[in-house]
Design a protein around this motif. Structure first.
Motif, PDB file in Angstrom:
ATOM      1  N   LEU A 112       0.832  -1.203   0.000  1.00  0.00           N
ATOM      2  CA  LEU A 112       0.000   0.000   0.000  1.00  0.00           C
ATOM      3  C   LEU A 112       0.866   1.252   0.000  1.00  0.00           C
ATOM      4  CD1 LEU A 112      -3.036   0.830   0.257  1.00  0.00           C
ATOM      5  CD2 LEU A 112      -2.637   1.019   2.698  1.00  0.00           C
ATOM      6  N   GLN A 220      -6.391 -10.039   1.500  1.00  0.00           N
ATOM      7  CA  GLN A 220      -7.102 -10.848   2.490  1.00  0.00           C
ATOM      8  C   GLN A 220      -8.101 -11.785   1.820  1.00  0.00           C
ATOM      9  OE1 GLN A 220      -8.929  -8.539   5.731  1.00  0.00           O
ATOM     10  NE2 GLN A 220      -7.157  -9.283   6.856  1.00  0.00           N
ATOM     11  N   LEU A 224      -8.171 -15.917   2.207  1.00  0.00           N
ATOM     12  CA  LEU A 224      -9.371 -16.701   2.541  1.00  0.00           C
ATOM     13  C   LEU A 224      -9.724 -17.651   1.408  1.00  0.00           C
ATOM     14  CD1 LEU A 224     -11.635 -14.074   4.312  1.00  0.00           C
ATOM     15  CD2 LEU A 224     -10.398 -15.987   5.316  1.00  0.00           C
ATOM     16  N   PHE A 227      -7.527 -20.654   1.520  1.00  0.00           N
ATOM     17  CA  PHE A 227      -7.926 -21.548   2.604  1.00  0.00           C
ATOM     18  C   PHE A 227      -9.179 -22.328   2.266  1.00  0.00           C
ATOM     19  CE2 PHE A 227      -5.095 -19.183   5.393  1.00  0.00           C
ATOM     20  CZ  PHE A 227      -4.496 -20.271   5.982  1.00  0.00           C
ATOM     21  N   GLN A 260     -25.276 -12.486  -8.118  1.00  0.00           N
ATOM     22  CA  GLN A 260     -24.679 -11.154  -8.027  1.00  0.00           C
ATOM     23  C   GLN A 260     -23.197 -11.333  -7.821  1.00  0.00           C
ATOM     24  OE1 GLN A 260     -25.535  -7.771  -5.402  1.00  0.00           O
ATOM     25  NE2 GLN A 260     -27.683  -8.338  -5.624  1.00  0.00           N
ATOM     26  N   SER A 262     -21.093  -9.604  -6.267  1.00  0.00           N
ATOM     27  CA  SER A 262     -20.639  -9.341  -4.911  1.00  0.00           C
ATOM     28  C   SER A 262     -21.012 -10.471  -3.954  1.00  0.00           C
ATOM     29  CB  SER A 262     -21.219  -8.019  -4.410  1.00  0.00           C
ATOM     30  OG  SER A 262     -22.624  -8.042  -4.497  1.00  0.00           O
ATOM     31  N   MET A 263     -21.902 -11.360  -4.374  1.00  0.00           N
ATOM     32  CA  MET A 263     -22.291 -12.451  -3.482  1.00  0.00           C
ATOM     33  C   MET A 263     -21.559 -13.748  -3.780  1.00  0.00           C
ATOM     34  SD  MET A 263     -26.371 -11.916  -2.985  1.00  0.00           S
ATOM     35  CE  MET A 263     -26.668 -12.938  -1.555  1.00  0.00           C
ATOM     36  N   SER A 265     -18.559 -14.916  -3.231  1.00  0.00           N
ATOM     37  CA  SER A 265     -17.775 -15.632  -2.225  1.00  0.00           C
ATOM     38  C   SER A 265     -18.658 -16.180  -1.104  1.00  0.00           C
ATOM     39  CB  SER A 265     -16.656 -14.762  -1.660  1.00  0.00           C
ATOM     40  OG  SER A 265     -17.111 -13.485  -1.372  1.00  0.00           O
ATOM     41  N   MET A 266     -19.894 -15.656  -0.986  1.00  0.00           N
ATOM     42  CA  MET A 266     -20.822 -16.218  -0.005  1.00  0.00           C
ATOM     43  C   MET A 266     -21.062 -17.699  -0.312  1.00  0.00           C
ATOM     44  SD  MET A 266     -24.361 -14.372   0.993  1.00  0.00           S
ATOM     45  CE  MET A 266     -25.362 -14.909   2.335  1.00  0.00           C
ATOM     46  N   PHE A 269     -18.094 -19.744   0.778  1.00  0.00           N
ATOM     47  CA  PHE A 269     -18.066 -19.997   2.220  1.00  0.00           C
ATOM     48  C   PHE A 269     -19.132 -20.999   2.625  1.00  0.00           C
ATOM     49  CE2 PHE A 269     -15.962 -15.754   2.219  1.00  0.00           C
ATOM     50  CZ  PHE A 269     -14.735 -16.239   2.631  1.00  0.00           C
ATOM     51  N   ALA A 270     -20.290 -20.919   1.960  1.00  0.00           N
ATOM     52  CA  ALA A 270     -21.330 -21.908   2.248  1.00  0.00           C
ATOM     53  C   ALA A 270     -20.819 -23.306   1.897  1.00  0.00           C
ATOM     54  CB  ALA A 270     -22.589 -21.579   1.452  1.00  0.00           C
ATOM     55  N   LEU A 272     -17.759 -24.223   1.847  1.00  0.00           N
ATOM     56  CA  LEU A 272     -16.745 -24.560   2.844  1.00  0.00           C
ATOM     57  C   LEU A 272     -17.401 -25.116   4.105  1.00  0.00           C
ATOM     58  CD1 LEU A 272     -13.880 -24.422   4.065  1.00  0.00           C
ATOM     59  CD2 LEU A 272     -14.354 -22.067   4.696  1.00  0.00           C
ATOM     60  N   ILE A 273     -18.465 -24.455   4.567  1.00  0.00           N
ATOM     61  CA  ILE A 273     -19.136 -24.907   5.793  1.00  0.00           C
ATOM     62  C   ILE A 273     -19.702 -26.315   5.587  1.00  0.00           C
ATOM     63  CG2 ILE A 273     -21.106 -24.472   7.330  1.00  0.00           C
ATOM     64  CD1 ILE A 273     -20.601 -21.442   6.766  1.00  0.00           C
ATOM     65  N   LEU A 276     -16.851 -28.822   5.538  1.00  0.00           N
ATOM     66  CA  LEU A 276     -16.276 -29.000   6.878  1.00  0.00           C
ATOM     67  C   LEU A 276     -17.149 -29.893   7.734  1.00  0.00           C
ATOM     68  CD1 LEU A 276     -14.823 -25.559   7.984  1.00  0.00           C
ATOM     69  CD2 LEU A 276     -13.656 -27.746   7.901  1.00  0.00           C
TER      70      LEU A 276
ATOM     71  N   ILE B 114     -14.633 -31.151  14.536  1.00  0.00           N
ATOM     72  CA  ILE B 114     -13.784 -30.235  13.784  1.00  0.00           C
ATOM     73  C   ILE B 114     -12.966 -29.454  14.794  1.00  0.00           C
ATOM     74  CG2 ILE B 114     -13.766 -28.264  12.218  1.00  0.00           C
ATOM     75  CD1 ILE B 114     -16.533 -29.226  11.272  1.00  0.00           C
ATOM     76  N   LEU B 122     -13.760 -22.704  10.230  1.00  0.00           N
ATOM     77  CA  LEU B 122     -15.226 -22.740  10.276  1.00  0.00           C
ATOM     78  C   LEU B 122     -15.756 -21.410  10.818  1.00  0.00           C
ATOM     79  CD1 LEU B 122     -17.674 -24.789   9.933  1.00  0.00           C
ATOM     80  CD2 LEU B 122     -17.556 -25.041  12.399  1.00  0.00           C
ATOM     81  N   ALA B 125     -15.403 -18.777   8.220  1.00  0.00           N
ATOM     82  CA  ALA B 125     -16.385 -18.970   7.152  1.00  0.00           C
ATOM     83  C   ALA B 125     -17.745 -18.411   7.572  1.00  0.00           C
ATOM     84  CB  ALA B 125     -16.504 -20.452   6.799  1.00  0.00           C
ATOM     85  N   PHE B 129     -19.470 -15.319   5.697  1.00  0.00           N
ATOM     86  CA  PHE B 129     -20.791 -15.607   5.122  1.00  0.00           C
ATOM     87  C   PHE B 129     -21.789 -14.541   5.578  1.00  0.00           C
ATOM     88  CE2 PHE B 129     -24.912 -17.713   5.150  1.00  0.00           C
ATOM     89  CZ  PHE B 129     -24.935 -18.349   3.926  1.00  0.00           C
ATOM     90  N   ILE B 132     -21.165 -10.975   4.050  1.00  0.00           N
ATOM     91  CA  ILE B 132     -21.686 -10.781   2.701  1.00  0.00           C
ATOM     92  C   ILE B 132     -23.212 -10.756   2.730  1.00  0.00           C
ATOM     93  CG2 ILE B 132     -21.643 -11.662   0.344  1.00  0.00           C
ATOM     94  CD1 ILE B 132     -18.974 -13.073   1.173  1.00  0.00           C
ATOM     95  N   HIS B 136     -26.014  -7.416   1.663  1.00  0.00           N
ATOM     96  CA  HIS B 136     -27.156  -7.444   0.756  1.00  0.00           C
ATOM     97  C   HIS B 136     -28.482  -7.393   1.491  1.00  0.00           C
ATOM     98  CE1 HIS B 136     -23.815  -9.026  -1.600  1.00  0.00           C
ATOM     99  NE2 HIS B 136     -24.419  -8.444  -2.614  1.00  0.00           N
TER     100      HIS B 136
END
Lengths: 288, 333
Positions: A112, A220, A224, A227, A260, A262-263, A265-266, A269-270, A272-273, A276, B114, B122, B125, B129, B132, B136
């Motif tokens: 930066l 960042q 993520l 990961f 969308q 902007s959504m 990466s949601m 992550f879903a 990912l959950i 997991l 986990i 987790l 995440a 989640f 985001i 919206h």
């Protein structure tokens, strides 16, 4: 399936392979040393800036610049492991985490400070070219980036499978005590491993610079992303990183197109959950 | 608490009381700026306590506490701006909301075994989640943010958690002190010992009849509830909320620095860490300004270097070492 959906999926697969290469670096480092590199995205962004600089100053194409950048990153990784990270091997996770968060903070703010917050695009003469195959239109830059990513990943596979050093590193990952007992220089091998992980980052960053504009704000998100991919594919599994990369690339592309941008990466992550909870060792992971 | 207090020597007691007295009396001499720094110190000490319960005592690494902070902040501020429900009532709705999220994360994580890095991921995440999602969520202003009016009827009254710096100063001080007392009490309770057993050796703990899952869930319940209260304070202190800020992973990281630097699993670690870190950051900003350097990243670069140095030299945190140096038998705490 409509032609548009197919187009979106193909783009996702190609981008996903570059993601996969980045995640591969993380997977190799964790798989061997059990160190979680929280500065992964930050280092990727540094590689993107390196590709940008080489292009601006020497008109070196990112696909060629990839080689010197990956080599330089190998050196950086080797030195980082030798000096900073080595004392932290085997220490508590949160201690490693703080060390690498400190490193990540220094890197991202260094970028930066030097380059400012603006995005830096690389304008290649073929940036807007695409191949038409039947109903598909595929960006040329993405095809080249994906092919290069696959080539680097393949080289790494071969290295681990067939060279003496590669075999020795795998031995360290399987049984550290055993590796030390038979006389392997574990410190040296760890430094090589970290160097290889960062070489992946250097290569992935150079390729990423052709499909996204370098900016400090990406760091960042990339950490993520790496990961997420590695957990979905299976921490420590090389094949898993590529498969996870493709999966995330496709899911991002589909969500970005149909819902969308902007959504997007949601959904990652879903995913990912879900992985997991249902399969914590990842899709291709061997064990936890 | 009585136990720990009883076992602290006179020097420890004197330092504790003097420090407390100094903080209570500080507004007499301190200007607005110094008060704002101290508010941040108490705020981070408080949140550090909350996180330390889960990590330091129960041994579970959460890197997603921004989730509970953000849910607490958003619940209370949305209740106030949308329905006119004041924060002193809103906080009792914010707590169960954040606690429910904590329970969900904990249940998913620990039911399915986990642990370690995986559990930390987790938690990240879930926080990301939700970030985001809130970006919206139209009703709370989506990514454009949620703002608390300062001019509406009664907005500057203490019963609506509005007013001058003194109000926030004493509220944050009370929060930090109350959290310290609570943590000290929990540490001495049978629950506290169960947590330590689970942290040190889950299998052995289970063998002596401790329900690991339950012990961890209780830690998560208290930790996320406390964090939610911190979130309500955050919302009403800053009076604007953006998902990209309050749910950001940067928030999760900044709130765990004080307990790690101060000393994980100790009672005074989060306080000592906050007292070290916050003025350090503020002092740097001041120094840069007075030197006329306008380098946006330089402060954080120094911060990052400090982190690396402290974790390399004092991995157990500063407090255990400091307590030994000062000859306090509090070092065992």
């Amino acid at each position: 399936m409509t032609a548009i959906t197919l187009n979106v999926i193909v783009q996702g697969v190609l981008t996903g392979l570059v993601y996969g290469l980045m995640a591969l670096g993380l997977s190799v480092i964790f798989g061997v040393m059990r160190v979680v590199n929280f500065a992964h995205g930050e280092l990727t962004v540094v590689a993107m800036y390196a590709a940008f600089l080489l292009f601006e100053m020497l008109h070196l194409e990112p696909l060629i610049a990839l080689l010197p950048i990956a080599a330089a990153f190998f050196g950086i990784g080797y030195l980082l492991q030798r000096t900073l990270i080595s004392p932290f091997i085997g220490r508590a996770e949160h201690e490693q985490f703080i060390l690498l968060v400190g490193l990540a903070t220094v890197i991202v703010n260094g970028v930066l400070l030097i380059f400012g917050p603006d995005a830096r695009p690389i304008n290649l003469p073929y940036s807007f070219d695409s191949y038409a195959i039947g109903p598909l239109f595929i960006d040329k830059v993405r095809v080249l980036a994906a092919v290069a990513a696959l080539a680097v990943a393949a080289a790494l596979f071969l290295f681990f499978r067939y060279t003496r050093t590669g075999t020795a590193i795998r031995a360290c990952a399987d049984n550290l005590t055993g590796a030390a007992v038979v006389g392997l220089n574990v410190k040296q091998l760890y430094a090589v491993t970290f160097g290889l992980g960062l070489a992946c980052v250097g290569a992935a960053g150079s390729l990423m610079a052709t499909i996204a504009d370098a900016s400090p704000g990406l760091s960042q998100a990339y950490t993520l992303l790496a990961f997420t991919i590695v957990i979905i594919g299976g921490l420590g599994s090389m094949m898993g990183a590529l498969v996870g990369g493709i999966l995330i690339g496709v899911s991002e592309a589909l969500a970005g197109f149909y819902i969308q941008p902007s959504m997007k990466s949601m959904f990652s992550f879903a995913l990912l959950i879900i992985v997991l909870v249902l399969r914590p060792q990842g899709l291709m992971g061997r064990r936890l | 608490m009585t136990n720990i207090w009883y076992h602290t020597n006179w020097r420890g007691k004197a330092i504790c009381l003097l420090l407390l007295l100094a903080f209570v009396a500080a507004p007499i001499v301190a200007d607005r700026y110094l008060l704002s720094v101290l508010i941040l110190v108490f705020y981070f000490a408080y949140l550090g306590h909350a996180w330390n319960l889960l990590m330091g005592f129960a041994g579970q690494l959460s890197l997603g506490h921004a989730l509970y902070l953000g849910l607490g902040a958003y619940t209370a501020t949305a209740l106030w701006t949308l329905f006119g429900v004041g924060p002193w009532i809103g906080v009792f709705i914010a707590i169960p909301v954040a606690a429910a999220a904590g329970m969900l994360v904990g249940w998913l994580g620990w039911r399915f075994a986990i642990e370690g890095v995986y559990f930390a991921l987790l938690t990240i995440a879930f926080a990301e989640f939700t970030r985001i999602g809130f970006d919206h969520l139209g009703i709370t202003g989506a990514s454009a943010g949620l703002f608390l009016s300062v001019s509406s009827e009664g907005a500057d009254k203490w019963w609506n958690l509005g007013g001058g710096p003194l109000l926030y100063y004493y509220i944050s001080l009370i929060l930090a002190v109350a959290a310290t007392v609570l943590v000290a009490g929990l540490r001495q309770s049978s629950l506290g010992y169960r947590w330590l057993a689970v942290r040190e050796d889950p299998e052995a703990a289970q063998a002596v009849g401790i329900n690991i899952f339950r012990a961890r869930m209780i830690a998560m319940l208290i930790s996320s509830s406390m964090t939610a209260v911190g979130g309500v304070f955050y919302g009403f202190y800053y009076r604007n909320l953006f998902p990209s800020q309050v749910f950001d992973i940067g928030r999760s990281i900044e709130l765990i620095l004080a307990p790690i630097i101060g000393g994980l699993g100790t009672i005074f670690g989060p306080v000592v860490g906050a007292i070290i870190l916050t003025p350090l950051g503020e002092g740097l900003t001041g120094l840069m300004q007075s030197l006329g350097i306008n380098a946006p990243g330089a402060k954080l670069i120094f911060y990052g270097i400090m982190l690396m140095i402290i974790i390399s030299l004092r991995p157990d945190g500063v407090w255990p070492w400091l307590a030994r140096q000062m000859g306090l038998n509090g070092s065992r705490k």
